[in-house]
Design an enzyme around this catalytic site. Structure first.
Site, PDB file in Angstrom:
ATOM      1  N   CYS A  91       0.819  -1.218   0.000  1.00  0.00           N
ATOM      2  CA  CYS A  91       0.000   0.000   0.000  1.00  0.00           C
ATOM      3  C   CYS A  91       0.846   1.259   0.000  1.00  0.00           C
ATOM      4  CB  CYS A  91      -0.938  -0.025   1.201  1.00  0.00           C
ATOM      5  SG  CYS A  91      -1.760  -1.604   1.373  1.00  0.00           S
ATOM      6  N   HIS A 138      -3.156   6.486   4.260  1.00  0.00           N
ATOM      7  CA  HIS A 138      -3.594   5.242   3.617  1.00  0.00           C
ATOM      8  C   HIS A 138      -4.829   4.727   4.353  1.00  0.00           C
ATOM      9  CE1 HIS A 138      -3.921   1.236   2.223  1.00  0.00           C
ATOM     10  NE2 HIS A 138      -3.298   0.668   3.247  1.00  0.00           N
ATOM     11  N   ASN A 194      -9.822  -1.144   1.858  1.00  0.00           N
ATOM     12  CA  ASN A 194      -8.393  -0.930   1.646  1.00  0.00           C
ATOM     13  C   ASN A 194      -8.071  -1.212   0.174  1.00  0.00           C
ATOM     14  OD1 ASN A 194      -5.623  -1.146   1.471  1.00  0.00           O
ATOM     15  ND2 ASN A 194      -5.391  -2.317   3.363  1.00  0.00           N
TER      16      ASN A 194
HETATM   17  O1  UT7 Z   1      -2.664  -2.678   4.084  1.00  0.00           O
HETATM   18  C1  UT7 Z   1      -2.503  -3.487   5.180  1.00  0.00           C
HETATM   19  C2  UT7 Z   1      -3.606  -4.502   5.257  1.00  0.00           C
HETATM   20  N1  UT7 Z   1      -3.943  -4.990   6.549  1.00  0.00           N
HETATM   21  C3  UT7 Z   1      -4.398  -4.247   7.579  1.00  0.00           C
HETATM   22  O2  UT7 Z   1      -4.465  -3.046   7.567  1.00  0.00           O
HETATM   23  C4  UT7 Z   1      -4.835  -5.037   8.785  1.00  0.00           C
HETATM   24  C5  UT7 Z   1      -4.508  -4.386  10.092  1.00  0.00           C
HETATM   25  N2  UT7 Z   1      -5.213  -5.086  11.150  1.00  0.00           N
HETATM   26  C6  UT7 Z   1      -6.514  -4.879  11.388  1.00  0.00           C
HETATM   27  O3  UT7 Z   1      -7.114  -4.033  10.776  1.00  0.00           O
HETATM   28  C7  UT7 Z   1      -7.184  -5.715  12.457  1.00  0.00           C
HETATM   29  O4  UT7 Z   1      -6.215  -6.487  13.143  1.00  0.00           O
HETATM   30  C8  UT7 Z   1      -8.284  -6.658  11.851  1.00  0.00           C
HETATM   31  C9  UT7 Z   1      -9.457  -5.820  11.361  1.00  0.00           C
HETATM   32  C10 UT7 Z   1      -7.711  -7.463  10.699  1.00  0.00           C
HETATM   33  C11 UT7 Z   1      -8.781  -7.608  12.920  1.00  0.00           C
HETATM   34  O5  UT7 Z   1      -9.266  -6.879  14.039  1.00  0.00           O
HETATM   35  P1  UT7 Z   1      -8.862  -7.315  15.513  1.00  0.00           P
HETATM   36  O6  UT7 Z   1      -9.598  -6.440  16.433  1.00  0.00           O
HETATM   37  O7  UT7 Z   1      -7.349  -7.297  15.585  1.00  0.00           O
HETATM   38  O8  UT7 Z   1      -9.454  -8.780  15.591  1.00  0.00           O
HETATM   39  P2  UT7 Z   1      -8.688 -10.144  15.864  1.00  0.00           P
HETATM   40  O9  UT7 Z   1      -7.731 -10.474  14.778  1.00  0.00           O
HETATM   41  O10 UT7 Z   1      -8.164 -10.099  17.253  1.00  0.00           O
HETATM   42  O11 UT7 Z   1      -9.876 -11.170  15.792  1.00  0.00           O
HETATM   43  C12 UT7 Z   1     -10.922 -11.134  16.705  1.00  0.00           C
HETATM   44  C13 UT7 Z   1     -11.890 -12.256  16.361  1.00  0.00           C
HETATM   45  C14 UT7 Z   1     -11.221 -13.594  16.086  1.00  0.00           C
HETATM   46  O12 UT7 Z   1     -12.037 -14.589  16.639  1.00  0.00           O
HETATM   47  P3  UT7 Z   1     -11.618 -15.302  18.015  1.00  0.00           P
HETATM   48  O13 UT7 Z   1     -10.292 -15.947  17.746  1.00  0.00           O
HETATM   49  O14 UT7 Z   1     -11.546 -14.201  19.028  1.00  0.00           O
HETATM   50  O15 UT7 Z   1     -12.744 -16.253  18.241  1.00  0.00           O
HETATM   51  C15 UT7 Z   1     -11.274 -13.696  14.585  1.00  0.00           C
HETATM   52  O16 UT7 Z   1     -11.313 -15.032  14.124  1.00  0.00           O
HETATM   53  O17 UT7 Z   1     -12.602 -11.896  15.164  1.00  0.00           O
HETATM   54  C16 UT7 Z   1     -12.570 -13.016  14.271  1.00  0.00           C
HETATM   55  N3  UT7 Z   1     -12.661 -12.532  12.920  1.00  0.00           N
HETATM   56  C17 UT7 Z   1     -13.832 -12.288  12.314  1.00  0.00           C
HETATM   57  N4  UT7 Z   1     -15.113 -12.409  12.737  1.00  0.00           N
HETATM   58  C18 UT7 Z   1     -16.084 -12.046  11.879  1.00  0.00           C
HETATM   59  C19 UT7 Z   1     -11.661 -12.243  12.061  1.00  0.00           C
HETATM   60  N5  UT7 Z   1     -12.166 -11.807  10.896  1.00  0.00           N
HETATM   61  C20 UT7 Z   1     -13.522 -11.820  11.025  1.00  0.00           C
HETATM   62  C21 UT7 Z   1     -14.588 -11.468  10.167  1.00  0.00           C
HETATM   63  N6  UT7 Z   1     -15.851 -11.599  10.648  1.00  0.00           N
HETATM   64  N7  UT7 Z   1     -14.395 -11.012   8.919  1.00  0.00           N
END
Ligand code: UT7
Length: 326
Positions: free
Chosen positions: A113, A253, A283
């Site tokens: 990005c 970004h 994104n």
């Molecule tokens: O250009 C760079 C691209 N990437 C980024 O910018 C990503 C940067 N990171 C983020 O934006 C965040 O870390 C995310 C949005 C990806 C995730 O948010 P989070 O608050 O860090 O959530 P998490 O990874 O801690 O996941 C929380 C829960 C998990 O379930 P468990 O293990 O707590 O049961 C995930 O499996 O949310 C679950 N989860 C979802 N649930 C519903 C992950 N993706 C999804 C989804 N829908 N799409």
């Protein structure tokens, strides 16, 4: 010599996909996506739309915006992680599609990005050494190469192309400073591995479902994004001898609303001075910064005299920032 943005252009896929539609493919909900990312909808390229056609569309719009012809371009730098074909690079295809002269063209492939701002950094130095009208494009059609079964990544992205023409300017649009950096030691927290020479694509990857999987340590990426975008913003301000208080509009970004809020808070920039459109596009990778800047300008948020701060981070781990005086 003053170097800067002569123009901007955008090309968006027609199809708009709302969050709800993702629940047909993965176990997710509109509520989860909005709460964790701020995204409400994104564009998805249709069968007639691809990396090269979107890039060409954005380039034509940027040419119109500058009242230039394709023959006036002297170089093309195209940033993408989703090339039209594996080889040659998309920039060559776009050069032909636009009807340019036989000018040098190249991709910043895998620049994530931050690719568009890296391209601007290179374009500025090329203009300082004699080139005029360097086209810089950020384009992604990530929907076509990602897994629609991986809820950790698929809901985050959208397709788009945006471009700028960089050249000598008389004041408005001047790039006062630009900075870029890379920490290659963090290459493993975000990327796509299958298909490279380390793990050449094979039938076993289809069987295991790995063939289109994006590797992403979401939390690690989140932390790096906040740290690096904040540091890059401060560095570019220092280099130009400006302060955060001088910034009229901050265009980061558009990865995730929480990341944007956190960077603004670290910089002590009020949200009224932050341009946010992640809700509409998700994104869009290397297209994200020029798309947001183009939209901000179209909505009258960029006026003569404004100081606009751009910053980005992405797979690599790359980061970059630029300060533009309108
Ligand atoms: O250009 C760079 C691209 N990437 C980024 O910018 C990503 C940067 N990171 C983020 O934006 C965040 O870390 C995310 C949005 C990806 C995730 O948010 P989070 O608050 O860090 O959530 P998490 O990874 O801690 O996941 C929380 C829960 C998990 O379930 P468990 O293990 O707590 O049961 C995930 O499996 O949310 C679950 N989860 C979802 N649930 C519903 C992950 N993706 C999804 C989804 N829908 N799409």
């Amino acid at each position: 010599m003053r170097v800067g943005f002569l123009s901007l252009g955008v090309c968006l896929p027609k199809r708009i996909m709302a969050n709800d539609e993702w629940s047909r493919y993965v176990d997710t909900s509109d509520e989860w996506i909005r709460e964790r990312t701020g995204i409400e909808r994104r564009r998805i390229a249709g069968p007639e739309e691809g990396t090269a056609t979107l890039a060409e569309g954005a380039a034509r719009a940027a040419l119109d915006d500058a009242s230039l012809q394709a023959a006036d371009l002297e170089e093309i730098i195209l940033a993408t992680d989703t090339p039209e074909v594996y080889s040659p690079d998309t920039a060559a295809i776009v050069q032909h599609g636009l009807g340019c002269r036989e000018i040098p063209t190249y991709d910043l492939a895998g620049s994530g990005c931050a690719g568009f701002l890296q391209g601007v950094d290179i374009a500025c130095s090329r203009v300082r050494t004699g080139r005029r009208n360097v086209l810089v494009i950020g384009v992604e059609v990530i929907s076509r190469i990602m897994s629609w079964q991986d809820r950790n990544t698929c809901v985050l992205f959208g397709d788009a192309a945006a471009a700028a023409i960089v050249g000598p300017v008389n004041g408005a649009g001047e790039v006062l400073a630009v900075v870029a950096g890379t920490e290659g030691g963090k290459a493993g927290i975000l990327g796509k591995e299958i298909g490279g020479t380390r793990r050449p694509f094979g039938p076993e990857h289809v069987a295991s479902g790995e063939y289109n999987r994006l590797i992403m340590n979401g939390r690690e990426v989140y932390k790096e994004a906040v740290t690096r975008m904040t540091a890059a913003a401060r560095e570019v301000l220092d280099r130009a001898g400006k302060r955060v208080e001088d910034v009229t509009l901050f265009v980061p970004h558009q990865a995730n609303l929480r990341i944007l809020h956190s960077v603004a808070e670290h910089l002590q920039l009020p949200l009224e001075r932050v341009y946010i459109n992640v809700q509409d596009y998700g994104n869009t990778g290397s297209a994200s910064v020029p798309l947001a800047l183009w939209e901000a300008r179209a909505k009258g948020r960029v006026r003569p005299g404004d100081l606009v701060l751009l910053t980005a981070f992405g797979a690599g781990f790359h980061w970059a920032a630029a300060l533009i005086q309108y």
